[in-house]
Motif scaffolding. Structure first.
Motif, PDB file in Angstrom:
ATOM      1  N   PRO A   1       0.830  -1.216   0.000  1.00  0.00           N
ATOM      2  CA  PRO A   1       0.000   0.000   0.000  1.00  0.00           C
ATOM      3  C   PRO A   1       0.866   1.268   0.000  1.00  0.00           C
ATOM      4  O   PRO A   1       1.963   1.273   0.563  1.00  0.00           O
ATOM      5  CB  PRO A   1      -0.798  -0.107   1.303  1.00  0.00           C
ATOM      6  CG  PRO A   1      -0.707  -1.535   1.713  1.00  0.00           C
ATOM      7  CD  PRO A   1       0.571  -2.067   1.163  1.00  0.00           C
ATOM      8  N   LEU A   2       0.359   2.302  -0.608  1.00  0.00           N
ATOM      9  CA  LEU A   2       1.093   3.556  -0.741  1.00  0.00           C
ATOM     10  C   LEU A   2       1.571   4.096   0.607  1.00  0.00           C
ATOM     11  O   LEU A   2       2.690   4.579   0.719  1.00  0.00           O
ATOM     12  CB  LEU A   2       0.229   4.599  -1.455  1.00  0.00           C
ATOM     13  CG  LEU A   2       0.917   5.906  -1.797  1.00  0.00           C
ATOM     14  CD1 LEU A   2       2.138   5.651  -2.684  1.00  0.00           C
ATOM     15  CD2 LEU A   2      -0.050   6.838  -2.480  1.00  0.00           C
ATOM     16  N   ARG A   3       0.765   3.983   1.631  1.00  0.00           N
ATOM     17  CA  ARG A   3       1.141   4.496   2.956  1.00  0.00           C
ATOM     18  C   ARG A   3       2.321   3.749   3.568  1.00  0.00           C
ATOM     19  O   ARG A   3       2.922   4.201   4.509  1.00  0.00           O
ATOM     20  CB  ARG A   3      -0.044   4.440   3.916  1.00  0.00           C
ATOM     21  CG  ARG A   3      -1.102   5.473   3.613  1.00  0.00           C
ATOM     22  CD  ARG A   3      -2.139   5.471   4.721  1.00  0.00           C
ATOM     23  NE  ARG A   3      -3.008   6.598   4.611  1.00  0.00           N
ATOM     24  CZ  ARG A   3      -2.817   7.757   5.226  1.00  0.00           C
ATOM     25  NH1 ARG A   3      -1.782   7.929   5.987  1.00  0.00           N
ATOM     26  NH2 ARG A   3      -3.674   8.740   5.077  1.00  0.00           N
ATOM     27  N   GLN A   4       2.623   2.582   3.025  1.00  0.00           N
ATOM     28  CA  GLN A   4       3.745   1.795   3.531  1.00  0.00           C
ATOM     29  C   GLN A   4       4.878   1.690   2.504  1.00  0.00           C
ATOM     30  O   GLN A   4       5.745   0.825   2.612  1.00  0.00           O
ATOM     31  CB  GLN A   4       3.257   0.398   3.925  1.00  0.00           C
ATOM     32  CG  GLN A   4       2.263   0.433   5.058  1.00  0.00           C
ATOM     33  CD  GLN A   4       1.600  -0.919   5.268  1.00  0.00           C
ATOM     34  OE1 GLN A   4       1.375  -1.664   4.316  1.00  0.00           O
ATOM     35  NE2 GLN A   4       1.285  -1.214   6.513  1.00  0.00           N
ATOM     36  N   ALA A   5       4.896   2.582   1.558  1.00  0.00           N
ATOM     37  CA  ALA A   5       5.901   2.546   0.496  1.00  0.00           C
ATOM     38  C   ALA A   5       7.316   2.676   1.039  1.00  0.00           C
ATOM     39  O   ALA A   5       8.269   2.193   0.419  1.00  0.00           O
ATOM     40  CB  ALA A   5       5.627   3.648  -0.522  1.00  0.00           C
ATOM     41  N   TYR A   6       7.485   3.273   2.205  1.00  0.00           N
ATOM     42  CA  TYR A   6       8.809   3.409   2.803  1.00  0.00           C
ATOM     43  C   TYR A   6       9.434   2.043   3.070  1.00  0.00           C
ATOM     44  O   TYR A   6      10.656   1.897   3.061  1.00  0.00           O
ATOM     45  CB  TYR A   6       8.749   4.234   4.091  1.00  0.00           C
ATOM     46  CG  TYR A   6       7.816   3.693   5.141  1.00  0.00           C
ATOM     47  CD1 TYR A   6       8.260   2.777   6.082  1.00  0.00           C
ATOM     48  CD2 TYR A   6       6.477   4.078   5.174  1.00  0.00           C
ATOM     49  CE1 TYR A   6       7.395   2.258   7.042  1.00  0.00           C
ATOM     50  CE2 TYR A   6       5.612   3.574   6.126  1.00  0.00           C
ATOM     51  CZ  TYR A   6       6.076   2.658   7.053  1.00  0.00           C
ATOM     52  OH  TYR A   6       5.228   2.144   8.000  1.00  0.00           O
ATOM     53  N   GLN A   7       8.619   1.012   3.269  1.00  0.00           N
ATOM     54  CA  GLN A   7       9.150  -0.340   3.450  1.00  0.00           C
ATOM     55  C   GLN A   7       9.773  -0.841   2.143  1.00  0.00           C
ATOM     56  O   GLN A   7      10.870  -1.407   2.141  1.00  0.00           O
ATOM     57  CB  GLN A   7       8.047  -1.292   3.905  1.00  0.00           C
ATOM     58  CG  GLN A   7       7.512  -0.971   5.276  1.00  0.00           C
ATOM     59  CD  GLN A   7       6.342  -1.855   5.671  1.00  0.00           C
ATOM     60  OE1 GLN A   7       5.962  -2.787   4.941  1.00  0.00           O
ATOM     61  NE2 GLN A   7       5.754  -1.577   6.823  1.00  0.00           N
TER      62      GLN A   7
ATOM     63  N   GLU B   1       9.466   1.173  13.421  1.00  0.00           N
ATOM     64  CA  GLU B   1       8.574   2.287  13.111  1.00  0.00           C
ATOM     65  C   GLU B   1       9.008   2.937  11.795  1.00  0.00           C
ATOM     66  O   GLU B   1      10.142   2.756  11.344  1.00  0.00           O
ATOM     67  CB  GLU B   1       8.622   3.338  14.236  1.00  0.00           C
ATOM     68  CG  GLU B   1       8.142   2.837  15.577  1.00  0.00           C
ATOM     69  CD  GLU B   1       6.654   2.544  15.590  1.00  0.00           C
ATOM     70  OE1 GLU B   1       5.900   3.257  14.911  1.00  0.00           O
ATOM     71  OE2 GLU B   1       6.258   1.588  16.281  1.00  0.00           O
ATOM     72  N   ARG B   2       8.118   3.705  11.225  1.00  0.00           N
ATOM     73  CA  ARG B   2       8.392   4.370   9.950  1.00  0.00           C
ATOM     74  C   ARG B   2       9.667   5.199  10.017  1.00  0.00           C
ATOM     75  O   ARG B   2      10.515   5.110   9.128  1.00  0.00           O
ATOM     76  CB  ARG B   2       7.208   5.252   9.564  1.00  0.00           C
ATOM     77  CG  ARG B   2       7.408   6.009   8.271  1.00  0.00           C
ATOM     78  CD  ARG B   2       6.175   6.860   7.936  1.00  0.00           C
ATOM     79  NE  ARG B   2       6.357   7.587   6.721  1.00  0.00           N
ATOM     80  CZ  ARG B   2       6.937   8.794   6.639  1.00  0.00           C
ATOM     81  NH1 ARG B   2       7.362   9.396   7.722  1.00  0.00           N
ATOM     82  NH2 ARG B   2       7.073   9.389   5.473  1.00  0.00           N
TER      83      ARG B   2
END
Length: 137
Positions: free
Chosen positions: A53-59, A105-106
């Motif tokens: 998902p876009l909100r978790q793109a940092y992963q 965490e992010r």
């Protein structure tokens, strides 16, 4: 007569310049398929990364940064830039992510991404020299 000739040439030039971008734009066809000039048979990213998902793109970005740093450092370490060395499977990068960062965490993942980017950027000049010599840059 001379002014009419200049006007005609200027008009033709303006029309030629303004119609060229329209022609060029018609030839551009966007595609989601990725193709590479160097090592075209690179392994695809794991499906879970492509579907994140876009909100978790940092992963996804962190795994990509781990992958890039590992690969550039490996090229420098062994002095070889064949395609299998430069673009191996994603398994090692995934393993590092899962073992060290998956529960972070992010902000911690963003810090880790920054560290891996610094590592990759430090290895890049030496890796590029090796890969240029092999024709794989």
């Amino acid at each position: 007569m001379r002014q009419a000739g200049c006007t005609l040439v200027l008009t033709a030039l303006v029309l030629g310049l303004t119609s060229a971008p329209g022609f060029a734009e018609r030839n551009l066809v966007p595609t989601l398929d990725r193709s590479f000039d160097v090592c075209p048979d690179r392994p695809a990213e794991p499906v879970w990364m492509q579907e994140i998902p876009l909100r978790q793109a940092y992963q996804r970005v962190l795994v990509q940064d781990i992958y890039r740093a590992q690969n550039l450092e490996r090229v420098v370490e062994i002095g070889n830039c064949d395609c299998a060395t430069r673009f191996p499977s994603w398994d090692a990068a995934e393993a590092v992510f899962r073992e060290s960062y998956a529960s972070d965490e992010r902000w911690e993942m963003l810090e880790a991404s920054d560290a891996y980017n610094r590592r990759a950027n430090a290895a890049r000049p030496a890796a590029q020299a090796i890969c240029d010599a092999a024709g794989n840059w």
